[in-house]
Design an enzyme around this catalytic site. Structure first.
Site, mmCIF file in Angstrom:
data_model
loop_
_atom_site.group_PDB
_atom_site.id
_atom_site.type_symbol
_atom_site.label_atom_id
_atom_site.label_comp_id
_atom_site.label_asym_id
_atom_site.label_seq_id
_atom_site.Cartn_x
_atom_site.Cartn_y
_atom_site.Cartn_z
ATOM 1 N N LYS A 115 0.771 -1.408 0.003
ATOM 2 C CA LYS A 115 -0.105 -0.025 -0.253
ATOM 3 C C LYS A 115 0.803 0.896 0.173
ATOM 4 C CE LYS A 115 -4.594 -1.353 1.371
ATOM 5 N NZ LYS A 115 -5.898 -1.342 2.304
ATOM 6 N N LYS A 197 -6.690 -11.779 -8.685
ATOM 7 C CA LYS A 197 -8.059 -12.294 -8.416
ATOM 8 C C LYS A 197 -9.339 -11.445 -8.279
ATOM 9 C CE LYS A 197 -9.294 -11.615 -3.219
ATOM 10 N NZ LYS A 197 -8.271 -11.347 -1.838
ATOM 11 N N LYS A 200 -12.037 -6.139 -5.343
ATOM 12 C CA LYS A 200 -12.996 -4.494 -5.372
ATOM 13 C C LYS A 200 -12.464 -3.583 -6.731
ATOM 14 C CE LYS A 200 -13.370 -4.378 -1.016
ATOM 15 N NZ LYS A 200 -13.375 -4.177 0.295
#
Ligand code: TRP
Length: 334
Positions: A115, A197, A200
């Site tokens: 991040k 994967k 979102k």
């Protein structure tokens, strides 16, 4: 243990629109195991502000997520469904635990490294101490089990280390939580890139099915799903696109991969993709209908939110008071 049941805690962030992957991989399992445990399912809005959020959007998404928990089948009378920010103990315990967590441990967290690379202009202290807040979430309720995805295992390990460290100084204060490893929650991959994967935050909206997608959109996305040129519905690693579609089909219908192979033997991918799309529509339609009903029922939702926040506050305070006493904070005069 609470009322003779083991305690289960889990949470999701209110960022991005929930996908079929979140539903089949997590939410659906939460529902199926909820009767066996005393459960706390939180909308972890405090974690969300480690990256910049639009206030109105954050509020809207948090409400949507909480409503989805219920629409997916979690009864809010039996499961404590609440916003993390409504329960003050999360922040309070998080501060305390941060004094029992080493910089070195937090620096090793792969999510922090990822991040901070992604948000290089905003590497704030909250992003760094994010796992401590997560430890507080879990330890506040004396949780026995925590269903988490593989990407959160490192944080759960750290939670255990912090709890053990604290207990070794002050005695048995915290229950040491375990990861919940049940029936493998289906791991759903992107429809456009079966090596990734379903996420979102995918830039390509065709890769993900969102829980609020309408039937036409769902069918269209499945028709466009990336497959291969084998023209054979076969469950194997060499056909990752087809394998993913079979996983989705099985998760939605309860069939096995062998059932699916037999059912589509000799048929083209077109028929198969349509069947997968329809199986998804039939799972999402009732969820969407319940969501719409709940959304209309503002008073009911508000009363559930209030009651559950009070319940969470009550149980978390028990742990917090114990911790405060152990570390030597002055007693409260009653
Ligand atoms: N960090 C988790 C995630 O991003 C969400 C989360 C916060 C969580 N607190 C938790 C999950 C406690 C399980 C238990 O997925």
């Amino acid at each position: 243990m609470l009322d003779g049941k083991k305690v289960l805690f889990s949470g999701m962030q209110a960022t991005g629109n929930l996908t079929l992957g979140n539903y089949l991989g997590a939410l659906k399992n939460w529902v199926s195991i909820s009767d066996e445990y005393e459960t706390f399912y939180s909308v972890v809005d405090m974690h969300s502000i480690t990256v910049r959020q639009d206030p109105a959007e954050l509020r809207r998404r948090a409400r949507t997520l909480l409503t989805l928990y219920i629409a997916a089948g979690l009864d809010p009378e039996k499961n404590c469904i609440y916003y993390q920010s409504h329960v003050s103990g999360h922040a309070e315990l998080s501060w305390i635990l941060s004094c029992y967590t080493y910089m070195g441990e937090l620096s090793r967290m792969t999510q922090f490294k990822d991040k901070s690379a992604k948000h290089a202009d905003n590497i704030n202290a909250g992003l760094f101490t994010y796992p401590v807040l997560m430890a507080a979430d879990i330890l506040l309720y004396q949780s026995d089990v925590v269903p988490v995805g593989i990407d959160q295992m490192q944080h759960l390990e750290l939670t255990r280390d912090i709890a053990q460290r604290f207990n070794s100084i002050y005695g048995d204060v915290f229950t040491i939580p375990e990861a919940y490893i049940g029936k493998v929650g289906a791991k759903i991959m992107s429809l456009q890139d079966p090596a990734k994967k379903m996420s979102k935050s995918d830039e390509n909206p065709n890769g993900s099915i969102y829980l609020m997608d309408d039937p036409d959109t769902i069918i269209r996305k499945f028709k466009r799903a990336v497959t291969d040129s084998e023209a054979h519905v076969h469950y194997c690693d060499e056909q990752p696109g087809i394998k993913n579609l079979i996983d989705i089909y099985c998760a939605c219908t309860g069939k096995t991969p062998a059932d699916a192979e037999a059912e589509f033997e000799g048929k083209g991918y077109g028929d198969f993709k349509l069947a997968v799309g329809e199986s998804v529509v039939s799972v999402l339609r009732p969820l969407q209908e319940r969501f719409a009903d709940l959304s209309k029922n503002k008073d009911y939702l508000d009363s559930m939110i209030k009651a559950n926040a009070e319940k969470a506050q009550y149980f978390s305070n028990k742990t917090l008071r114990k911790v405060q006493k152990k570390i030597g904070f002055p007693e409260r005069v009653r």
